[in-house]
Scaffold this active site. Structure first.
Site, PDB file in Angstrom:
ATOM      1  N   LEU A 276      10.831 -21.218  -5.003  1.00  0.00           N
ATOM      2  CA  LEU A 276       9.236 -20.356  -4.315  1.00  0.00           C
ATOM      3  C   LEU A 276       8.239 -19.791  -4.779  1.00  0.00           C
ATOM      4  O   LEU A 276       8.408 -19.635  -6.199  1.00  0.00           O
ATOM      5  CB  LEU A 276       9.446 -18.341  -4.183  1.00  0.00           C
ATOM      6  CG  LEU A 276       8.843 -17.554  -4.003  1.00  0.00           C
ATOM      7  CD1 LEU A 276       8.595 -17.385  -2.442  1.00  0.00           C
ATOM      8  CD2 LEU A 276       9.417 -16.101  -3.963  1.00  0.00           C
TER       9      LEU A 276
ATOM     10  N   HIS B 234       2.017   3.139  -9.491  1.00  0.00           N
ATOM     11  CA  HIS B 234       2.119   2.049  -9.063  1.00  0.00           C
ATOM     12  C   HIS B 234       3.483   1.329 -10.433  1.00  0.00           C
ATOM     13  O   HIS B 234       3.543  -0.257  -9.693  1.00  0.00           O
ATOM     14  CB  HIS B 234       1.290   1.331  -9.982  1.00  0.00           C
ATOM     15  CG  HIS B 234      -0.671   2.291  -9.658  1.00  0.00           C
ATOM     16  ND1 HIS B 234      -0.736   1.495  -8.084  1.00  0.00           N
ATOM     17  CD2 HIS B 234      -0.550   3.302  -9.652  1.00  0.00           C
ATOM     18  CE1 HIS B 234      -1.857   2.190  -7.364  1.00  0.00           C
ATOM     19  NE2 HIS B 234      -2.458   3.197  -8.574  1.00  0.00           N
TER      20      HIS B 234
ATOM     21  N   ASP C  41       1.022  -0.979   0.366  1.00  0.00           N
ATOM     22  CA  ASP C  41      -0.067   0.372   0.034  1.00  0.00           C
ATOM     23  C   ASP C  41       0.292   1.532  -0.065  1.00  0.00           C
ATOM     24  O   ASP C  41       1.725   1.002   1.022  1.00  0.00           O
ATOM     25  CB  ASP C  41      -0.790   0.112   1.375  1.00  0.00           C
ATOM     26  CG  ASP C  41      -2.078   0.707   1.083  1.00  0.00           C
ATOM     27  OD1 ASP C  41      -2.383   1.437   0.024  1.00  0.00           O
ATOM     28  OD2 ASP C  41      -2.968   1.186   2.333  1.00  0.00           O
TER      29      ASP C  41
END
Ligand code: IPE
Ligand code: IPE
Ligand code: MG
Length: 240
Positions: free
Chosen positions: A127, A33, A16
């Protein structure tokens, strides 16, 4: 120092603060962004290097559709860019990319890129990187309840509905390899709320918050937050 023997198995991040970062720098929100995608890339790399098994990031919520059309489509274009540019590196690092949420409704260019990535990395064993897109915790639980009801109705599911059954029907369940609940949930930007993220799965997660805005989040800060986690005492309702 990080204790490599006590690493969290699953780290989830609420990324955020991109908008506030853009404002601070006097640039358009989409530039925020974009900077956020760069930060995400670094964190995936570091998580993989640290041997973390699961990393889940909250990229777009079921509520984020309320934003302007320009911002929404810009976010998905950036996602395509990330996926295209970094696919080979992710693949080389043996990262398996998966999604949480109903991504079928996102713009088709983004959907196709994503599907290519999912397919190309499907057999990787390093991962597991889960990207939550059009994800909402309540939507996830509602969908699970409906799927369970339907399977009971058709007779393909029988017996008692227990916690394990519910877990299996969530996005993190069977469709995603039954991801264990997050050990650590990180949220950046100073907000201290879940915003509809992993509502069922966070029952015993540790929460660590930072004021850093997501584009300013670095692998070093990531490691500091894991250290904070390592100093927590997890009791799960039992005795100390
Ligand atoms: C997080 O940054 C990214 C998404 C929700 C897609 P924000 O865009 O929410 O940034 P702020 O909260 O407005 O600063
Ligand atoms: C949560 O951030 C969603 C993502 C990070 C993708 P928001 O910025 O949408 O959450 P609120 O509105 O501050 O609760
Ligand atoms: Mg926000």
């Amino acid at each position: 120092m990080l204790d490599l023997d006590r690493m969290p198995t699953h780290v989830a991040i609420i990324m955020d603060g991109n908008g506030r970062w853009a404002k601070q720098h006097g640039v358009p929100r989409l530039a925020g962004h974009n900077a956020g995608m760069e930060a995400m890339k670094e964190i995936v790399r570091r998580a993989s290097d640290l041997g973390i098994r699961y990393l889940t990031v909250y990229a777009f919520s079921t509520e984020n559709w309320k934003r302007s059309q320009e911002e929404v489509s810009g976010i998905f274009k950036l996602l395509v860019k990330f996926v295209k540019l970094d696919l080979d590196e992710l693949d080389e690092k043996n990262v398996k990319v998966m999604t949480l949420g109903d991504y079928s409704v996102i713009p088709s260019a983004a959907r196709k890129s994503l599907e290519k990535t999912l397919a190309q990395t499907a057999n990787n064993t390093g991962l597991q990187f889960n990207i939550a897109i059009n994800y909402g915790g309540r939507d996830e639980i509602t969908r699970a309840v409906n799927r369970i009801a339907e399977e009971i109705r058709t007779g393909s599911l029988e017996g008692e509905i227990d916690e394990e059954t519910i877990s299996r029907y969530l996005y993190t369940g069977d469709e995603c390899g039954n991801v264990p609940d997050p050990d650590l949930i990180i949220r950046t930007s100073g907000e201290e709320r879940l915003s509809n993220f992993l509502l069922w799965q966070c029952a015993y997660s540790e929460f660590v918050f930072t004021d850093k805005l997501w584009p300013d989040f670095t692998p070093e800060v990531f490691e500091e937050m894991i250290q904070i986690y390592q100093n927590r005492d997890r009791r799960y309702g039992g005795r100390k």
